[in-house]
Design a protein around this motif. Structure first.
Motif, PDB file in Angstrom:
ATOM      1  N   GLU A 199       0.836  -1.206   0.000  1.00 21.76           N
ATOM      2  CA  GLU A 199       0.000   0.000   0.000  1.00 21.76           C
ATOM      3  C   GLU A 199       0.872   1.257   0.000  1.00 21.76           C
ATOM      4  O   GLU A 199       0.579   2.229  -0.721  1.00 21.76           O
ATOM      5  CB  GLU A 199      -0.922   0.003   1.226  1.00 21.76           C
ATOM      6  N   VAL A 200       1.932   1.244   0.798  1.00 24.28           N
ATOM      7  CA  VAL A 200       2.846   2.398   0.818  1.00 24.28           C
ATOM      8  C   VAL A 200       3.488   2.587  -0.556  1.00 24.28           C
ATOM      9  O   VAL A 200       3.574   3.715  -1.065  1.00 24.28           O
ATOM     10  CB  VAL A 200       3.933   2.219   1.897  1.00 24.28           C
ATOM     11  N   MET A 201       3.921   1.486  -1.169  1.00 19.04           N
ATOM     12  CA  MET A 201       4.519   1.602  -2.497  1.00 19.04           C
ATOM     13  C   MET A 201       3.500   2.144  -3.510  1.00 19.04           C
ATOM     14  O   MET A 201       3.828   3.004  -4.340  1.00 19.04           O
ATOM     15  CB  MET A 201       5.040   0.240  -2.957  1.00 19.04           C
ATOM     16  N   GLN A 202       2.281   1.682  -3.415  1.00 18.83           N
ATOM     17  CA  GLN A 202       1.226   2.122  -4.329  1.00 18.83           C
ATOM     18  C   GLN A 202       0.979   3.629  -4.195  1.00 18.83           C
ATOM     19  O   GLN A 202       0.697   4.317  -5.186  1.00 18.83           O
ATOM     20  CB  GLN A 202      -0.056   1.350  -4.037  1.00 18.83           C
ATOM     21  N   LYS A 203       1.124   4.160  -2.973  1.00 17.36           N
ATOM     22  CA  LYS A 203       0.816   5.564  -2.705  1.00 17.36           C
ATOM     23  C   LYS A 203       2.081   6.405  -2.485  1.00 17.36           C
ATOM     24  O   LYS A 203       2.011   7.502  -1.934  1.00 17.36           O
ATOM     25  CB  LYS A 203      -0.095   5.665  -1.474  1.00 17.36           C
ATOM     26  N   LEU A 204       3.195   5.916  -2.962  1.00 14.82           N
ATOM     27  CA  LEU A 204       4.488   6.528  -2.647  1.00 14.82           C
ATOM     28  C   LEU A 204       4.565   7.997  -3.047  1.00 14.82           C
ATOM     29  O   LEU A 204       5.170   8.812  -2.347  1.00 14.82           O
ATOM     30  CB  LEU A 204       5.601   5.739  -3.341  1.00 14.82           C
ATOM     31  N   GLU A 205       3.934   8.346  -4.171  1.00 13.53           N
ATOM     32  CA  GLU A 205       4.034   9.730  -4.653  1.00 13.53           C
ATOM     33  C   GLU A 205       3.421  10.733  -3.677  1.00 13.53           C
ATOM     34  O   GLU A 205       3.763  11.921  -3.693  1.00 13.53           O
ATOM     35  CB  GLU A 205       3.387   9.883  -6.037  1.00 13.53           C
ATOM     36  N   LEU A 206       2.550  10.267  -2.784  1.00 14.89           N
ATOM     37  CA  LEU A 206       1.936  11.175  -1.804  1.00 14.89           C
ATOM     38  C   LEU A 206       2.981  11.776  -0.860  1.00 14.89           C
ATOM     39  O   LEU A 206       2.795  12.884  -0.347  1.00 14.89           O
ATOM     40  CB  LEU A 206       0.867  10.447  -0.993  1.00 14.89           C
ATOM     41  N   PHE A 207       4.075  11.059  -0.648  1.00 13.67           N
ATOM     42  CA  PHE A 207       5.098  11.549   0.278  1.00 13.67           C
ATOM     43  C   PHE A 207       5.845  12.761  -0.287  1.00 13.67           C
ATOM     44  O   PHE A 207       6.532  13.455   0.455  1.00 13.67           O
ATOM     45  CB  PHE A 207       6.065  10.419   0.646  1.00 13.67           C
ATOM     46  N   HIS A 208       5.694  13.029  -1.568  1.00 19.16           N
ATOM     47  CA  HIS A 208       6.315  14.222  -2.134  1.00 19.16           C
ATOM     48  C   HIS A 208       5.636  15.499  -1.633  1.00 19.16           C
ATOM     49  O   HIS A 208       6.199  16.589  -1.778  1.00 19.16           O
ATOM     50  CB  HIS A 208       6.291  14.160  -3.663  1.00 19.16           C
ATOM     51  N   ASN A 209       4.454  15.356  -1.051  1.00 20.38           N
ATOM     52  CA  ASN A 209       3.805  16.522  -0.443  1.00 20.38           C
ATOM     53  C   ASN A 209       4.623  17.083   0.716  1.00 20.38           C
ATOM     54  O   ASN A 209       4.431  18.238   1.120  1.00 20.38           O
ATOM     55  CB  ASN A 209       2.400  16.152   0.043  1.00 20.38           C
ATOM     56  N   LEU A 210       5.538  16.272   1.250  1.00 18.24           N
ATOM     57  CA  LEU A 210       6.416  16.735   2.334  1.00 18.24           C
ATOM     58  C   LEU A 210       7.532  17.631   1.807  1.00 18.24           C
ATOM     59  O   LEU A 210       8.232  18.274   2.593  1.00 18.24           O
ATOM     60  CB  LEU A 210       7.012  15.530   3.075  1.00 18.24           C
ATOM     61  N   GLU A 211       7.709  17.640   0.491  1.00 19.55           N
ATOM     62  CA  GLU A 211       8.706  18.491  -0.176  1.00 19.55           C
ATOM     63  C   GLU A 211      10.126  18.221   0.314  1.00 19.55           C
ATOM     64  O   GLU A 211      10.920  19.146   0.516  1.00 19.55           O
ATOM     65  CB  GLU A 211       8.341  19.971  -0.029  1.00 19.55           C
TER      66      GLU A 211
END
Length: 274
Positions: A199-211
């Motif tokens: 699930e984390v791998m599937q949603k990995l791009e969301l962590f780019h919100n942390l900049e």
């Protein structure tokens, strides 16, 4: 996006590879393989020749249910190896895999360039103060509990949302201490089931919100070999596939046991995006 390692600016707009060197007798994949100076130097020389930008050195296995290692023992294991590697490879960018501030401080004093903390300061309240003092890049990983307890702490209401909140708090704490260079590691295999890892791998791009730069470490982990019904020794192909997925989803650093294959992934990713 850059990080400052010992006065050298490392540009992460092109993904980099971090080679793993475990000097523990009980690491899940390579425990006990590198136990004397010759073996250690040869392994690091090989990883650097294959294209590793960083070498991540650890002396305390963080695999699930890993045995406790005292601070004194960790220091006795790791500091001589830091000294050895800095002597043989003066330009080496050494990352130190530790959650203890005294170990971090000793290694930085002996030439280490980065601290990689599986607990993001939760297991040593003085860790961020040390990072602030030396102003080295700080890798903050998501984990609950300790290596001994983490696999019993996998209940989440909304895992990725809770991880984002965790990192937001850690980033705010680090910024309050004027720590400049921060890197985020979602912590694959740490307080997460196999399904949660995917699930984390599937949603990995969301962590780019942390900049912040994003490090992914899935090399030969159980999410691969248990899913495929094979051993960690047979998990290179699966590792390469998920490293490619991580790159497509924006990972800036791949932490791996097999540098050559990861560097090839990065090179092909570059061609794809040229």
């Amino acid at each position: 996006m850059t990080i400052n390692c010992k006065g050298q600016l490392i540009d992460l707009s092109l993904p980099k590879v971090m080679g793993i060197l475990n000097i523990t007798p009980n690491s899940f994949f390579d425990g006990g393989r590198y136990s004397n100076e010759g073996e250690i130097i040869a392994k690091v020389e090989k990883m650097l020749a294959e294209g590793a930008t960083f070498i991540d050195l650890g002396a305390y296995s963080s695999k699930p249910s890993a045995e406790f290692v005292s601070e004194e023992e960790e220091l006795n294991r790791i500091v001589p190896v830091v000294q050895l590697l800095v002597k043989h490879f003066p330009d080496i960018l050494l990352s130190i895999d530790t959650f203890r501030s005294k170990v971090a401080s000793a290694c930085i004093e002996n030439g280490a360039a980065i601290i990689n903390d599986i607990a993001a300061g939760n297991l040593d309240e003085k860790m961020m103060e040390v990072i602030a003092q030396y102003q080295v890049p700080y890798i903050m990983m998501h984990m609950r509990g300790t290596p001994q307890t983490m696999q019993s702490l996998t209940e989440y209401d909304d895992m990725v949302k809770e991880m984002m909140f965790y990192f937001s708090e850690k980033i705010a704490q680090a910024r309050s201490l004027r720590i400049n260079d921060l890197i985020v590691d979602p912590g694959f295999g740490f307080a997460k089931t196999i399904e949660q890892n995917f699930e984390v791998m599937q949603k990995l791009e969301l962590f780019h919100n942390l900049e912040l730069p994003l490090l992914v470490g899935i090399s030969r982990k159980s999410m691969i070999h248990k899913s495929l019904g094979i051993s960690a020794d047979e998990a290179l192909n699966g590792t390469t596939f998920l490293n490619a997925v991580a790159l497509i989803k924006g990972a800036q650093i791949l932490r791996v046991h097999d540098v050559k294959e990861a560097v090839e992934c990065v090179k092909l990713f570059e061609k794809l995006n040229a």
